[in-house]
Motif scaffolding. Structure first.
Motif, mmCIF file in Angstrom:
data_model
loop_
_atom_site.group_PDB
_atom_site.id
_atom_site.type_symbol
_atom_site.label_atom_id
_atom_site.label_comp_id
_atom_site.label_asym_id
_atom_site.label_seq_id
_atom_site.Cartn_x
_atom_site.Cartn_y
_atom_site.Cartn_z
ATOM 1 N N LYS B 5 22.566 -58.794 5.177
ATOM 2 C CA LYS B 5 22.186 -57.510 5.130
ATOM 3 C C LYS B 5 20.994 -57.740 5.478
ATOM 4 C CE LYS B 5 24.625 -58.920 0.603
ATOM 5 N NZ LYS B 5 24.095 -59.134 -0.966
ATOM 6 N N GLN B 6 19.893 -57.050 6.076
ATOM 7 C CA GLN B 6 19.195 -56.205 6.167
ATOM 8 C C GLN B 6 17.778 -55.989 5.288
ATOM 9 O OE1 GLN B 6 19.425 -54.855 10.419
ATOM 10 N NE2 GLN B 6 17.369 -54.642 10.292
ATOM 11 N N SER B 7 16.679 -56.654 5.665
ATOM 12 C CA SER B 7 15.014 -55.873 4.657
ATOM 13 C C SER B 7 14.146 -55.828 5.773
ATOM 14 C CB SER B 7 15.514 -56.817 3.555
ATOM 15 O OG SER B 7 14.706 -58.551 3.877
ATOM 16 N N CYS B 23 17.291 -61.094 7.519
ATOM 17 C CA CYS B 23 18.862 -60.945 7.701
ATOM 18 C C CYS B 23 19.196 -61.712 7.312
ATOM 19 C CB CYS B 23 19.244 -60.446 9.199
ATOM 20 S SG CYS B 23 18.845 -58.853 9.818
ATOM 21 N N ALA B 24 19.909 -61.641 6.496
ATOM 22 C CA ALA B 24 21.181 -62.924 5.511
ATOM 23 C C ALA B 24 22.127 -62.791 5.653
ATOM 24 C CB ALA B 24 21.159 -63.422 4.422
ATOM 25 N N PHE B 66 15.638 -68.941 13.065
ATOM 26 C CA PHE B 66 16.534 -69.481 12.485
ATOM 27 C C PHE B 66 16.584 -70.532 11.809
ATOM 28 C CE2 PHE B 66 21.054 -68.864 12.908
ATOM 29 C CZ PHE B 66 22.060 -69.538 11.792
ATOM 30 N N ASN B 67 17.077 -70.417 10.071
ATOM 31 C CA ASN B 67 17.501 -70.925 8.903
ATOM 32 C C ASN B 67 18.569 -71.310 8.834
ATOM 33 O OD1 ASN B 67 17.252 -72.274 6.650
ATOM 34 N ND2 ASN B 67 15.336 -71.860 5.898
ATOM 35 N N LYS B 68 19.439 -72.478 9.705
ATOM 36 C CA LYS B 68 20.792 -72.312 9.662
ATOM 37 C C LYS B 68 20.679 -72.897 8.052
ATOM 38 C CE LYS B 68 24.680 -74.615 11.308
ATOM 39 N NZ LYS B 68 25.099 -75.405 11.882
ATOM 40 N N SER B 69 20.676 -73.723 7.335
ATOM 41 C CA SER B 69 20.760 -73.976 5.984
ATOM 42 C C SER B 69 20.437 -72.482 4.556
ATOM 43 C CB SER B 69 19.837 -74.730 6.028
ATOM 44 O OG SER B 69 18.418 -74.396 5.536
ATOM 45 N N ALA B 70 19.170 -72.215 5.206
ATOM 46 C CA ALA B 70 19.224 -71.030 4.452
ATOM 47 C C ALA B 70 20.382 -69.592 4.551
ATOM 48 C CB ALA B 70 17.686 -70.435 4.793
ATOM 49 N N LYS B 71 20.783 -69.953 6.207
ATOM 50 C CA LYS B 71 22.090 -68.962 6.512
ATOM 51 C C LYS B 71 20.699 -67.605 6.682
ATOM 52 C CE LYS B 71 25.586 -69.752 3.546
ATOM 53 N NZ LYS B 71 26.574 -69.089 2.574
#
Lengths: 115, 113
Positions: B5-7, B23-24, B66-71
């Motif tokens: 998902k992009q915003s 992005c998520a 990049f935030n891996k925990s938050a994806k």
């Protein structure tokens, strides 16, 4: 090196017709992927060919098909065209580096308009 | 099912501003996150990519966080220029294989002079 080339660049067809699009990858690249790009759905993966074999396939109906030749050139075919098939069709070629990542290099696309 | 998902969908900034595109992703198997830049009439071109073992990567004026925990991951464009006006796509896939790229829906960036 020359980039990915796609022909034709623009195409107008009517519903029910079929169309064939062509893609020539970068010299030495053996993987070719096809994507459909529309304003509503964005970039959607169609299929990927490697050494003349389909290696991956997206969620598109069977009207969409492709093939790859021994020189790595690829064609995609859409039969029984529908209005919703109007889109930019992008081809991307890639080269897998051992231990690395396949980087996809996109062509300029073929703009298909279905009337 | 949209896996990336992009915003926002569109973004307008002034020259010199710092646009941020987010992005998520959902699939925890993804471990390769590239950003592509597309100009009108052209195909997307790889801009910068990151893997989860780092939290930030810079290439020139472009930075991925990049935030891996938050994806989640984001693109920052420092000192933006009118020539940066384009559509930007984030994508995700598994690293090193033949897995297809899953793209976000794109962000149209306009940088005003």
């Amino acid at each position: 090196k020359a980039g990915v080339t796609q022909t034709p660049r623009y195409l107008i067809k009517t519903r029910g017709q079929q169309v064939t699009l062509s893609c020539s990858p970068i010299s030495g690249h053996r993987s070719v992927s096809w994507y459909q790009q529309t304003p509503g759905q964005g970039l959607q993966f169609l299929f990927e060919y490697f050494s003349e074999t389909q290696r991956n396939k997206g969620n598109f109906p069977g009207r969409f098909s492709g093939r790859q030749f021994s020189n790595s050139r690829s064609e995609m075919n859409v039969s029984t065209l529908e209005l919703g098939d109007s889109a930019l069709y992008l081809c991307a070629s890639s080269l897998l580096v051992a231990g690395g990542q396949e980087t996809q290099y996109f062509g300029p696309g073929t703009r298909l308009l279905v009337l | 099912q949209q896996q990336v998902k992009q915003s926002p969908q569109s973004l307008i900034v002034q020259k010199g501003g710092i646009p941020i595109i987010n992005c998520a992703y959902e699939n925890t198997a993804f471990d390769y996150f590239p950003w592509y830049q597309q100009f009108p009439g052209k195909g997307p071109a790889l801009l910068i990519a990151i893997r989860p073992d780092v939290s930030e990567k810079k290439e020139g004026r472009f930075t991925i966080s990049f935030n891996k925990s938050a994806k989640q991951f984001s693109l920052h464009i420092m000192d933006s220029q009118p020539g940066d006006s384009a559509t930007y796509f984030c994508a995700a896939s598994k690293f090193g294989g033949s897995e297809k790229l899953v793209f976000g829906k794109g962000t149209k960036l306009t940088v005003n002079p």
